[in-house]
Design an enzyme around this catalytic site. Sequence first.
Site, PDB file in Angstrom:
ATOM      1  N   SER A  86       0.834  -1.203   0.000  1.00 32.55           N
ATOM      2  CA  SER A  86       0.000   0.000   0.000  1.00 32.55           C
ATOM      3  C   SER A  86       0.873   1.259   0.000  1.00 32.55           C
ATOM      4  O   SER A  86       1.658   1.462  -0.919  1.00 32.55           O
ATOM      5  CB  SER A  86      -0.982  -0.026   1.175  1.00 32.55           C
ATOM      6  OG  SER A  86      -1.967   0.972   1.025  1.00 32.55           O
ATOM      7  N   HIS A 203      -8.596   0.495  -0.734  1.00 35.57           N
ATOM      8  CA  HIS A 203      -8.392  -0.377  -1.899  1.00 35.57           C
ATOM      9  C   HIS A 203      -9.702  -0.977  -2.415  1.00 35.57           C
ATOM     10  O   HIS A 203      -9.748  -2.114  -2.870  1.00 35.57           O
ATOM     11  CB  HIS A 203      -7.343  -1.454  -1.602  1.00 35.57           C
ATOM     12  CG  HIS A 203      -6.033  -0.875  -1.175  1.00 35.57           C
ATOM     13  ND1 HIS A 203      -5.195  -0.215  -2.055  1.00 35.57           N
ATOM     14  CD2 HIS A 203      -5.440  -0.797   0.036  1.00 35.57           C
ATOM     15  CE1 HIS A 203      -4.139   0.230  -1.393  1.00 35.57           C
ATOM     16  NE2 HIS A 203      -4.265  -0.107  -0.131  1.00 35.57           N
TER      17      HIS A 203
END
Length: 316
Positions: A86, A203
Amino acid sequence: AETVLGYDLLSLCLRGPRAELDRTRHCQPAVFVASLAAVERLSHRQPNVSGPGRGGGRASPLPEGLTRGRCLLQVLESCVAAAGFSVGEFAALVFAGAMDFTEALYAVKVRAEAMQKASEAVPSGMLSVIGRPAANYKFACLEARKHCESLGIENPVCEISNYLFPDSRVIAGHLQALEYLQANARKYYFTRTKMLPVSGAFHTRLMEPAVEPLAEVLKSTEIQKPLICVYSNVDSKKYMHSDHIKKLLVKQVVSPVMWEQTMHSVYERKQGTEFPYTYEVGPGKQLGAILKKCNLKAWRQYEHVDVSEDEEAAET
């Protein structure tokens, strides 16, 4: 970092308050900076673990966060690959010489603030799931969305947001969908479910409001081709060039993190080939735990590098 962010990040990391540090807008820059600080520490401790593509080196920093800086060139010399989970992907790109530290940190600031804002717009979250081999995560998500529709929620979101290791996923979306999955865990062959301490469905498409602010700041960010292989969360493949990096960093915000697939890409070797050393740099050892589940042989060459005061005190 303080100059770019406008607040004392070091003080927040060392003294809190914890609730503020845990907020997305602060947590992402903290992970990014602490990860690169750990790389700096590693390069001082092991100057022979050294910058990209020169010599058959064996270091493979693997950040929760992994500059073309003085000491880092030594680390880069023998490194074969980098990846970041991430926000850690920004740190990996700085480490690989693709982005400038200051510009990357500003992009992280914009990303973090936009994701915080998006997460506050809809009651949503993330659910860590471990399932049996029979588990069908996508079908479970479909039924959870149908449940939300029955409650009157329009366009409900419930989808896989992280692929961690075999039989482990993170599912994110509307809170009602996640509550439904927890209540019906047995039906879907989930052996363990746990809500993560985050404020939003990262996400997933619930993060779409964060896409434009990040895309805008990346337009004016100078990005070069990485000096070593850096793997993307979006498709678990190597970044190719500047435009490719900009495109996928934006797409990553609303796409699942393909971490299990990335582990397979990073450690793919001919049988009998020795695995590189792997360094997880920065806060936490979660990526090492995942690596152990994905590739036990590669994990045997793993080490965690932190930058905590406790660790410093223990060494002196």
